[in-house]
Design a protein around this motif. Structure first.
Motif, PDB file in Angstrom:
ATOM      1  N   ASP A 272       0.832  -1.205   0.000  1.00  0.00           N
ATOM      2  CA  ASP A 272       0.000   0.000   0.000  1.00  0.00           C
ATOM      3  C   ASP A 272       0.869   1.258   0.000  1.00  0.00           C
ATOM      4  N   SER A 273       1.901   1.255   0.854  1.00  0.00           N
ATOM      5  CA  SER A 273       2.783   2.406   0.943  1.00  0.00           C
ATOM      6  C   SER A 273       3.517   2.641  -0.377  1.00  0.00           C
ATOM      7  N   PHE A 274       4.034   1.573  -0.948  1.00  0.00           N
ATOM      8  CA  PHE A 274       4.778   1.684  -2.212  1.00  0.00           C
ATOM      9  C   PHE A 274       3.883   2.156  -3.348  1.00  0.00           C
ATOM     10  N   ILE A 275       2.705   1.553  -3.475  1.00  0.00           N
ATOM     11  CA  ILE A 275       1.782   1.889  -4.568  1.00  0.00           C
ATOM     12  C   ILE A 275       1.347   3.348  -4.482  1.00  0.00           C
ATOM     13  N   LYS A 276       1.066   3.811  -3.263  1.00  0.00           N
ATOM     14  CA  LYS A 276       0.626   5.201  -3.104  1.00  0.00           C
ATOM     15  C   LYS A 276       1.744   6.185  -3.435  1.00  0.00           C
ATOM     16  N   GLN A 277       2.962   5.842  -3.067  1.00  0.00           N
ATOM     17  CA  GLN A 277       4.103   6.703  -3.405  1.00  0.00           C
ATOM     18  C   GLN A 277       4.259   6.833  -4.914  1.00  0.00           C
ATOM     19  N   ILE A 278       4.207   5.707  -5.609  1.00  0.00           N
ATOM     20  CA  ILE A 278       4.369   5.717  -7.071  1.00  0.00           C
ATOM     21  C   ILE A 278       3.220   6.469  -7.725  1.00  0.00           C
ATOM     22  N   SER A 279       1.998   6.211  -7.262  1.00  0.00           N
ATOM     23  CA  SER A 279       0.832   6.873  -7.846  1.00  0.00           C
ATOM     24  C   SER A 279       0.893   8.378  -7.631  1.00  0.00           C
ATOM     25  N   TYR A 280       1.290   8.782  -6.429  1.00  0.00           N
ATOM     26  CA  TYR A 280       1.402  10.216  -6.120  1.00  0.00           C
ATOM     27  C   TYR A 280       2.386  10.882  -7.074  1.00  0.00           C
TER      28      TYR A 280
ATOM     29  N   ILE B 275     -10.483  11.524 -14.696  1.00  0.00           N
ATOM     30  CA  ILE B 275     -11.434  11.113 -13.652  1.00  0.00           C
ATOM     31  C   ILE B 275     -10.800  10.081 -12.718  1.00  0.00           C
ATOM     32  N   GLU B 276     -10.071   9.130 -13.279  1.00  0.00           N
ATOM     33  CA  GLU B 276      -9.388   8.134 -12.446  1.00  0.00           C
ATOM     34  C   GLU B 276      -8.423   8.808 -11.472  1.00  0.00           C
ATOM     35  N   ASN B 277      -7.742   9.835 -11.931  1.00  0.00           N
ATOM     36  CA  ASN B 277      -6.788  10.537 -11.068  1.00  0.00           C
ATOM     37  C   ASN B 277      -7.478  11.246  -9.907  1.00  0.00           C
TER      38      ASN B 277
ATOM     39  N   GLN C 298       3.304   9.785 -10.086  1.00  0.00           N
ATOM     40  CA  GLN C 298       2.756   9.763 -11.444  1.00  0.00           C
ATOM     41  C   GLN C 298       1.785  10.915 -11.671  1.00  0.00           C
ATOM     42  N   ILE C 299       0.904  11.133 -10.693  1.00  0.00           N
ATOM     43  CA  ILE C 299      -0.090  12.207 -10.828  1.00  0.00           C
ATOM     44  C   ILE C 299       0.586  13.575 -10.752  1.00  0.00           C
ATOM     45  N   LYS C 300       1.567  13.701  -9.853  1.00  0.00           N
ATOM     46  CA  LYS C 300       2.288  14.965  -9.703  1.00  0.00           C
ATOM     47  C   LYS C 300       3.038  15.322 -10.981  1.00  0.00           C
TER      48      LYS C 300
ATOM     49  N   GLN D 100      -2.069  18.184 -15.087  1.00  0.00           N
ATOM     50  CA  GLN D 100      -3.522  18.082 -15.106  1.00  0.00           C
ATOM     51  C   GLN D 100      -4.171  19.273 -15.791  1.00  0.00           C
ATOM     52  N   GLU D 101      -3.674  20.464 -15.509  1.00  0.00           N
ATOM     53  CA  GLU D 101      -4.268  21.660 -16.117  1.00  0.00           C
ATOM     54  C   GLU D 101      -4.133  21.635 -17.630  1.00  0.00           C
ATOM     55  N   GLN D 102      -2.987  21.159 -18.121  1.00  0.00           N
ATOM     56  CA  GLN D 102      -2.793  21.077 -19.564  1.00  0.00           C
ATOM     57  C   GLN D 102      -3.718  20.032 -20.178  1.00  0.00           C
ATOM     58  N   LEU D 103      -3.892  18.904 -19.479  1.00  0.00           N
ATOM     59  CA  LEU D 103      -4.798  17.860 -19.970  1.00  0.00           C
ATOM     60  C   LEU D 103      -6.219  18.405 -20.080  1.00  0.00           C
ATOM     61  N   ILE D 104      -6.672  19.108 -19.044  1.00  0.00           N
ATOM     62  CA  ILE D 104      -8.018  19.676 -19.078  1.00  0.00           C
ATOM     63  C   ILE D 104      -8.152  20.667 -20.229  1.00  0.00           C
ATOM     64  N   SER D 105      -7.119  21.464 -20.430  1.00  0.00           N
ATOM     65  CA  SER D 105      -7.130  22.439 -21.527  1.00  0.00           C
ATOM     66  C   SER D 105      -7.272  21.738 -22.876  1.00  0.00           C
ATOM     67  N   GLU D 106      -6.549  20.631 -23.050  1.00  0.00           N
ATOM     68  CA  GLU D 106      -6.644  19.882 -24.313  1.00  0.00           C
ATOM     69  C   GLU D 106      -8.049  19.320 -24.508  1.00  0.00           C
ATOM     70  N   LEU D 107      -8.647  18.807 -23.442  1.00  0.00           N
ATOM     71  CA  LEU D 107      -9.990  18.228 -23.544  1.00  0.00           C
ATOM     72  C   LEU D 107     -11.030  19.281 -23.911  1.00  0.00           C
ATOM     73  N   TYR D 108     -10.816  20.505 -23.448  1.00  0.00           N
ATOM     74  CA  TYR D 108     -11.767  21.579 -23.750  1.00  0.00           C
ATOM     75  C   TYR D 108     -11.678  22.046 -25.207  1.00  0.00           C
ATOM     76  N   LYS D 109     -10.688  21.563 -25.934  1.00  0.00           N
ATOM     77  CA  LYS D 109     -10.571  21.953 -27.340  1.00  0.00           C
ATOM     78  C   LYS D 109     -11.525  21.166 -28.244  1.00  0.00           C
TER      79      LYS D 109
END
Length: 369
Positions: free
Chosen positions: A79-87, A166-168, A89-91, A95-104
């Motif tokens: 659990d500790s390892f997976i959360k560290q890696i996921s954090y 959404i998954e993020n 990856q998301i960091k 995210q803001e750029q992804l949202i901007s692309e989707l709004y196009k």
């Protein structure tokens, strides 16, 4: 019993209920989540674990047998390892750029049919024709085929990346354990329950079924009748969705008392059906399981995210990028998830002519704008 082999066979045969209740099975699932060379190497290095085998499949089994010796401790490590890696990856993702692309993307239209299978649609419409003509086929590329393929690719691109967004949102909540490597039918684990996330819209066919149950005609029949009463012309040879769109748009453009009343009646009836589904979501969840496409059939645990734009139902797809409404609704649901009893999530369903009864844990979150 050889637990490793048993859990492996259970997943392959989609006998997934065991992963909801057995800590050893869940351990197997978490190890599978990190079963990529670079991830596994980091995990082994972090906890100073040496494995004899070098191939991933054999390392998987060896590591499982080793970690199964102390299941609680092993869960904490994973659990500790997976959360560290996921954090991380998301960091690292923008995210803001992804949202901007989707709004196009300013329109959403599947190119194809047959439950969005583009290849079957193209073959049926352009290949298996009554009178084959090479020149006519060539002429279709500029007028039809290129547009169809473009729409399909754009819509698939939007669905993929909005689903990542959404998954993020889910993965950033403290009670959610992400799957950092791909596992079939599992996107994340919530309070030790593995879930597959399904983002969808309120189903038209379910709406039609519920209208019939309360003595209402289908929306299309209702609109056709009202169009006839008001003398509104529409193309009777067009596809049902096109006819419905044409009538609704013409009612909006007329904007007179009668037209506004019809649109308000339609909206009121829709909202009533949706409100009933929110009060008793199990009926909708069961319907979603029983009416899934054959190629994508599954009996895994599912968390359905139902998107509804009450101002414009046809534009509910835009909610997939609206983080301002998605994030608070998802986190509010997760904040109260621990209060849910597992038995309240139990769903039983059958599929088509199959006599087998399937059981899963499932729930849904309504995103209503």
């Amino acid at each position: 019993m050889d637990n490793f082999k048993h859990w492996k066979e259970s997943q392959q045969k989609q006998q997934l209920a065991v992963f909801n209740t057995d800590s050893s099975a869940l351990l197997w699932l978490k190890i599978k989540s990190i079963l990529r060379k670079e991830l596994l190497s980091k995990f082994l290095s972090l906890y100073h674990i040496d494995l004899k085998h070098t191939t991933l499949s054999l390392q998987f089994e060896e590591l499982f047998n080793l970690l199964e010796q102390d299941i609680p401790k092993s869960h904490a490590m994973l659990d500790s390892f997976i959360k560290q890696i996921s954090y991380k990856q998301i960091k690292d993702s923008n995210q803001e750029q992804l949202i901007s692309e989707l709004y196009k993307l300013n329109y959403f239209q599947w190119g194809g049919d047959y439950q969005n299978s583009l290849d079957k649609y193209l073959i049926s419409k352009y290949v298996k024709v009554k009178q084959p003509s090479y020149q006519e086929l060539l002429s279709k590329f500029d007028t039809e085929i290129n547009t169809t393929v473009q729409n399909y690719v754009l819509s698939s691109w939007y669905n993929h990346w909005s689903s990542i967004l959404i998954e993020n949102i889910f993965k950033q909540h403290p009670i959610v354990l992400p799957t950092i490597g791909q596992i079939k039918n599992v996107d994340f684990i919530i309070n030790n329950i593995p879930f597959d996330l399904k983002v969808t819209y309120f189903p038209n066919e379910y709406m039609k079924q519920k209208r019939k149950e309360i003595g209402l005609p289908s929306e299309l029949t209702f609109l056709k009748n009202k169009a006839a009463e008001l003398g509104i012309f529409f193309d009777k040879k067009a596809k049902p969705a096109t006819i419905q769109y044409e009538i609704i748009e013409k009612l909006k453009d007329r904007n007179d008392t009668s037209s506004i009343a019809i649109l308000k009646q339609l909206e009121k009836e829709r909202l009533s059906v949706i409100a009933q589904a929110q009060l008793n979501p199990k009926l909708l969840i069961q319907w979603l399981y029983e009416n899934q496409g054959e190629m994508r059939f599954g009996a895994e645990n599912r968390l359905f995210l139902i998107l509804v734009d009450t101002d414009d139902f046809e534009n509910s797809w835009k909610l997939k990028r609206n983080i301002n409404i998605l994030q608070p609704a998802i986190h509010q649901y997760l904040d109260s998830f621990s209060k849910k009893e597992t038995h309240s999530l139990k769903i039983e369903f059958t599929y088509k002519n199959n006599i087998q009864k399937y059981t899963a844990l499932a729930d849904c979150i309504f995103i209503v704008k």
